[in-house]
Motif scaffolding. Sequence first.
Motif, PDB file in Angstrom:
ATOM      1  N   PRO A 167       0.824  -1.215   0.000  1.00  0.00           N
ATOM      2  CA  PRO A 167       0.000   0.000   0.000  1.00  0.00           C
ATOM      3  C   PRO A 167       0.856   1.261   0.000  1.00  0.00           C
ATOM      4  CG  PRO A 167      -0.846  -1.588   1.584  1.00  0.00           C
ATOM      5  CD  PRO A 167       0.478  -2.124   1.092  1.00  0.00           C
ATOM      6  N   GLY A 168       0.568   2.164  -0.936  1.00  0.00           N
ATOM      7  CA  GLY A 168       1.272   3.434  -1.030  1.00  0.00           C
ATOM      8  C   GLY A 168       2.661   3.364  -1.623  1.00  0.00           C
ATOM      9  N   CYS A 169       3.026   2.235  -2.223  1.00  0.00           N
ATOM     10  CA  CYS A 169       4.398   2.037  -2.717  1.00  0.00           C
ATOM     11  C   CYS A 169       4.488   1.824  -4.221  1.00  0.00           C
ATOM     12  CB  CYS A 169       5.029   0.840  -2.004  1.00  0.00           C
ATOM     13  SG  CYS A 169       5.252   1.075  -0.239  1.00  0.00           S
ATOM     14  N   PHE A 170       3.493   2.271  -4.968  1.00  0.00           N
ATOM     15  CA  PHE A 170       3.539   1.984  -6.394  1.00  0.00           C
ATOM     16  C   PHE A 170       4.609   2.793  -7.125  1.00  0.00           C
ATOM     17  CE2 PHE A 170       1.851   1.578 -10.776  1.00  0.00           C
ATOM     18  CZ  PHE A 170       1.909   0.192 -10.840  1.00  0.00           C
ATOM     19  N   ASN A 171       5.059   3.884  -6.513  1.00  0.00           N
ATOM     20  CA  ASN A 171       6.162   4.648  -7.104  1.00  0.00           C
ATOM     21  C   ASN A 171       7.412   4.448  -6.236  1.00  0.00           C
ATOM     22  OD1 ASN A 171       5.805   6.252  -4.819  1.00  0.00           O
ATOM     23  ND2 ASN A 171       4.603   7.771  -5.905  1.00  0.00           N
ATOM     24  N   HIS A 172       8.448   5.223  -6.471  1.00  0.00           N
ATOM     25  CA  HIS A 172       9.677   5.116  -5.682  1.00  0.00           C
ATOM     26  C   HIS A 172       9.725   6.199  -4.610  1.00  0.00           C
ATOM     27  CE1 HIS A 172      11.368   3.023  -9.414  1.00  0.00           C
ATOM     28  NE2 HIS A 172      11.164   2.102  -8.503  1.00  0.00           N
ATOM     29  N   GLY A 173       8.569   6.481  -4.021  1.00  0.00           N
ATOM     30  CA  GLY A 173       8.454   7.525  -3.008  1.00  0.00           C
ATOM     31  C   GLY A 173       8.939   7.079  -1.637  1.00  0.00           C
ATOM     32  N   LYS A 174       8.599   7.879  -0.623  1.00  0.00           N
ATOM     33  CA  LYS A 174       9.072   7.651   0.747  1.00  0.00           C
ATOM     34  C   LYS A 174       8.658   6.287   1.302  1.00  0.00           C
ATOM     35  CE  LYS A 174       9.313  12.481   2.137  1.00  0.00           C
ATOM     36  NZ  LYS A 174       8.791  13.495   3.061  1.00  0.00           N
ATOM     37  N   LYS A 175       7.416   5.902   1.084  1.00  0.00           N
ATOM     38  CA  LYS A 175       6.957   4.614   1.620  1.00  0.00           C
ATOM     39  C   LYS A 175       7.704   3.443   0.986  1.00  0.00           C
ATOM     40  CE  LYS A 175       2.324   5.823   3.116  1.00  0.00           C
ATOM     41  NZ  LYS A 175       0.894   5.521   3.023  1.00  0.00           N
ATOM     42  N   TRP A 176       7.888   3.514  -0.322  1.00  0.00           N
ATOM     43  CA  TRP A 176       8.617   2.445  -1.013  1.00  0.00           C
ATOM     44  C   TRP A 176      10.049   2.367  -0.497  1.00  0.00           C
ATOM     45  CZ3 TRP A 176      12.897   2.025  -4.209  1.00  0.00           C
ATOM     46  CH2 TRP A 176      13.034   0.808  -4.878  1.00  0.00           C
ATOM     47  N   LYS A 177      10.710   3.512  -0.362  1.00  0.00           N
ATOM     48  CA  LYS A 177      12.083   3.544   0.138  1.00  0.00           C
ATOM     49  C   LYS A 177      12.167   3.013   1.564  1.00  0.00           C
ATOM     50  CE  LYS A 177      13.603   7.138  -2.980  1.00  0.00           C
ATOM     51  NZ  LYS A 177      13.947   8.541  -3.163  1.00  0.00           N
ATOM     52  N   LYS A 178      11.162   3.322   2.379  1.00  0.00           N
ATOM     53  CA  LYS A 178      11.134   2.808   3.751  1.00  0.00           C
ATOM     54  C   LYS A 178      11.044   1.279   3.742  1.00  0.00           C
ATOM     55  CE  LYS A 178       8.482   2.907   7.998  1.00  0.00           C
ATOM     56  NZ  LYS A 178       7.249   3.337   8.651  1.00  0.00           N
ATOM     57  N   ARG A 179      10.214   0.734   2.903  1.00  0.00           N
ATOM     58  CA  ARG A 179      10.088  -0.730   2.788  1.00  0.00           C
ATOM     59  C   ARG A 179      11.405  -1.347   2.334  1.00  0.00           C
ATOM     60  NH1 ARG A 179       5.949  -1.694   5.835  1.00  0.00           N
ATOM     61  NH2 ARG A 179       4.062  -0.658   5.135  1.00  0.00           N
ATOM     62  N   THR A 180      12.088  -0.687   1.424  1.00  0.00           N
ATOM     63  CA  THR A 180      13.371  -1.183   0.944  1.00  0.00           C
ATOM     64  C   THR A 180      14.383  -1.217   2.080  1.00  0.00           C
ATOM     65  OG1 THR A 180      12.925  -0.288  -1.242  1.00  0.00           O
ATOM     66  CG2 THR A 180      15.193  -0.794  -0.757  1.00  0.00           C
ATOM     67  N   LYS A 181      14.405  -0.174   2.886  1.00  0.00           N
ATOM     68  CA  LYS A 181      15.346  -0.120   4.012  1.00  0.00           C
ATOM     69  C   LYS A 181      15.039  -1.203   5.037  1.00  0.00           C
ATOM     70  CE  LYS A 181      16.456   4.728   3.523  1.00  0.00           C
ATOM     71  NZ  LYS A 181      16.290   6.064   4.052  1.00  0.00           N
ATOM     72  N   ILE A 182      13.758  -1.435   5.315  1.00  0.00           N
ATOM     73  CA  ILE A 182      13.372  -2.497   6.263  1.00  0.00           C
ATOM     74  C   ILE A 182      13.863  -3.843   5.742  1.00  0.00           C
ATOM     75  CG2 ILE A 182      11.408  -3.810   7.185  1.00  0.00           C
ATOM     76  CD1 ILE A 182       9.869  -1.122   7.250  1.00  0.00           C
ATOM     77  N   ARG A 183      13.652  -4.074   4.478  1.00  0.00           N
ATOM     78  CA  ARG A 183      14.032  -5.342   3.886  1.00  0.00           C
ATOM     79  C   ARG A 183      15.544  -5.577   3.985  1.00  0.00           C
ATOM     80  NH1 ARG A 183      17.064  -7.384  -0.618  1.00  0.00           N
ATOM     81  NH2 ARG A 183      16.616  -9.556  -0.454  1.00  0.00           N
ATOM     82  N   TYR A 184      16.331  -4.550   3.674  1.00  0.00           N
ATOM     83  CA  TYR A 184      17.777  -4.707   3.715  1.00  0.00           C
ATOM     84  C   TYR A 184      18.305  -4.746   5.142  1.00  0.00           C
ATOM     85  CZ  TYR A 184      18.171  -4.424  -1.290  1.00  0.00           C
ATOM     86  OH  TYR A 184      18.070  -4.706  -2.622  1.00  0.00           O
ATOM     87  N   ALA A 185      17.698  -4.005   6.051  1.00  0.00           N
ATOM     88  CA  ALA A 185      18.144  -4.020   7.449  1.00  0.00           C
ATOM     89  C   ALA A 185      17.909  -5.385   8.069  1.00  0.00           C
ATOM     90  CB  ALA A 185      17.387  -2.954   8.245  1.00  0.00           C
ATOM     91  N   ASP A 186      16.825  -6.034   7.694  1.00  0.00           N
ATOM     92  CA  ASP A 186      16.494  -7.334   8.261  1.00  0.00           C
ATOM     93  C   ASP A 186      17.385  -8.443   7.713  1.00  0.00           C
ATOM     94  OD1 ASP A 186      14.447  -8.529  10.116  1.00  0.00           O
ATOM     95  OD2 ASP A 186      14.279  -9.881   8.395  1.00  0.00           O
ATOM     96  N   ASN A 187      17.951  -8.246   6.541  1.00  0.00           N
ATOM     97  CA  ASN A 187      18.737  -9.302   5.902  1.00  0.00           C
ATOM     98  C   ASN A 187      20.241  -9.106   6.052  1.00  0.00           C
ATOM     99  OD1 ASN A 187      16.673 -10.936   5.027  1.00  0.00           O
ATOM    100  ND2 ASN A 187      16.291  -9.637   3.270  1.00  0.00           N
ATOM    101  N   LYS A 188      20.677  -8.235   6.937  1.00  0.00           N
ATOM    102  CA  LYS A 188      22.127  -8.047   7.151  1.00  0.00           C
ATOM    103  C   LYS A 188      22.695  -9.142   7.994  1.00  0.00           C
ATOM    104  CE  LYS A 188      22.585  -3.147   6.472  1.00  0.00           C
ATOM    105  NZ  LYS A 188      22.922  -1.881   7.022  1.00  0.00           N
TER     106      LYS A 188
END
Length: 105
Positions: free
Chosen positions: A84-105
Amino acid sequence: MKQNELERLTKDLIKDLRNIGIPISRNIDDIKVNTRAKTRFGACKVKKSTFERRFTIEISSEILDCDEKVISETIIHELLHTCPGCFNHGKKWKKRTKIRYADNK
Protein backbone atom coordinates in the motif's frame (compact mmCIF):
# COMPACT_ATOMS: atom_id res chain seq x y z
CA MET A 1 15.60 -19.54 -15.44
CA LYS A 2 12.38 -21.17 -16.57
CA GLN A 3 8.81 -20.00 -15.86
CA ASN A 4 8.16 -22.63 -13.18
CA GLU A 5 11.42 -21.69 -11.41
CA LEU A 6 10.48 -18.02 -11.60
CA GLU A 7 7.09 -18.77 -10.04
CA ARG A 8 8.68 -20.83 -7.24
CA LEU A 9 11.25 -18.14 -6.52
CA THR A 10 8.55 -15.45 -6.43
CA LYS A 11 6.43 -17.45 -3.96
CA ASP A 12 9.47 -17.97 -1.72
CA LEU A 13 10.36 -14.27 -1.83
CA ILE A 14 6.78 -13.23 -1.04
CA LYS A 15 6.81 -15.54 1.97
CA ASP A 16 10.17 -14.18 3.16
CA LEU A 17 9.06 -10.56 2.80
CA ARG A 18 5.79 -11.17 4.66
CA ASN A 19 7.73 -12.95 7.43
CA ILE A 20 9.71 -9.78 8.11
CA GLY A 21 6.54 -7.68 8.20
CA ILE A 22 6.41 -6.23 4.70
CA PRO A 23 2.77 -6.18 3.53
CA ILE A 24 3.13 -7.60 0.02
CA SER A 25 -0.25 -7.59 -1.71
CA ARG A 26 -2.27 -10.78 -1.81
CA ASN A 27 -3.59 -9.65 -5.21
CA ILE A 28 -0.61 -10.68 -7.35
CA ASP A 29 -2.06 -12.58 -10.28
CA ASP A 30 1.02 -13.54 -12.23
CA ILE A 31 4.72 -13.25 -12.89
CA LYS A 32 5.52 -13.06 -16.58
CA VAL A 33 8.62 -12.92 -18.72
CA ASN A 34 8.70 -9.87 -20.96
CA THR A 35 10.72 -10.54 -24.11
CA ARG A 36 10.36 -6.96 -25.41
CA ALA A 37 11.81 -5.13 -22.37
CA LYS A 38 15.39 -4.15 -23.17
CA THR A 39 16.00 -1.14 -20.92
CA ARG A 40 14.49 -2.35 -17.62
CA PHE A 41 14.88 -5.50 -15.57
CA GLY A 42 11.30 -5.63 -14.34
CA ALA A 43 7.96 -3.90 -13.98
CA CYS A 44 4.96 -4.04 -11.71
CA LYS A 45 1.73 -3.61 -13.64
CA VAL A 46 -1.52 -2.76 -11.88
CA LYS A 47 -5.10 -3.35 -12.94
CA LYS A 48 -7.66 -1.34 -11.04
CA SER A 49 -11.03 -2.99 -10.72
CA THR A 50 -14.04 -1.61 -8.92
CA PHE A 51 -13.06 -3.17 -5.61
CA GLU A 52 -9.33 -3.83 -5.61
CA ARG A 53 -5.98 -3.47 -7.32
CA ARG A 54 -4.56 -6.55 -9.07
CA PHE A 55 -0.86 -6.86 -9.91
CA THR A 56 1.27 -8.59 -12.52
CA ILE A 57 5.05 -8.69 -12.15
CA GLU A 58 7.07 -8.70 -15.37
CA ILE A 59 10.71 -9.76 -15.57
CA SER A 60 12.83 -8.99 -18.61
CA SER A 61 14.05 -12.03 -20.52
CA GLU A 62 17.39 -10.19 -20.66
CA ILE A 63 18.18 -11.18 -17.04
CA LEU A 64 16.94 -14.77 -16.99
CA ASP A 65 20.47 -16.10 -17.52
CA CYS A 66 21.84 -13.97 -14.68
CA ASP A 67 22.68 -15.22 -11.22
CA GLU A 68 19.61 -16.01 -9.10
CA LYS A 69 20.53 -13.13 -6.78
CA VAL A 70 20.05 -10.59 -9.60
CA ILE A 71 16.69 -12.10 -10.50
CA SER A 72 15.65 -12.19 -6.82
CA GLU A 73 16.56 -8.54 -6.28
CA THR A 74 14.54 -7.57 -9.35
CA ILE A 75 11.51 -9.54 -8.19
CA ILE A 76 11.77 -8.06 -4.68
CA HIS A 77 11.99 -4.56 -6.14
CA GLU A 78 8.77 -5.15 -8.07
CA LEU A 79 7.01 -6.91 -5.18
CA LEU A 80 7.63 -3.88 -2.97
CA HIS A 81 5.55 -1.86 -5.43
CA THR A 82 2.51 -3.95 -4.45
CA CYS A 83 2.60 -2.65 -0.86
CA PRO A 84 0.00 0.00 0.00
CA GLY A 85 1.27 3.43 -1.03
CA CYS A 86 4.40 2.04 -2.72
CA PHE A 87 3.54 1.98 -6.39
CA ASN A 88 6.16 4.65 -7.10
CA HIS A 89 9.68 5.12 -5.68
CA GLY A 90 8.45 7.53 -3.01
CA LYS A 91 9.07 7.65 0.75
CA LYS A 92 6.96 4.61 1.62
CA TRP A 93 8.62 2.44 -1.01
CA LYS A 94 12.08 3.54 0.14
CA LYS A 95 11.13 2.81 3.75
CA ARG A 96 10.09 -0.73 2.79
CA THR A 97 13.37 -1.18 0.94
CA LYS A 98 15.35 -0.12 4.01
CA ILE A 99 13.37 -2.50 6.26
CA ARG A 100 14.03 -5.34 3.89
CA TYR A 101 17.78 -4.71 3.71
CA ALA A 102 18.14 -4.02 7.45
CA ASP A 103 16.49 -7.33 8.26
CA ASN A 104 18.74 -9.30 5.90
CA LYS A 105 22.13 -8.05 7.15
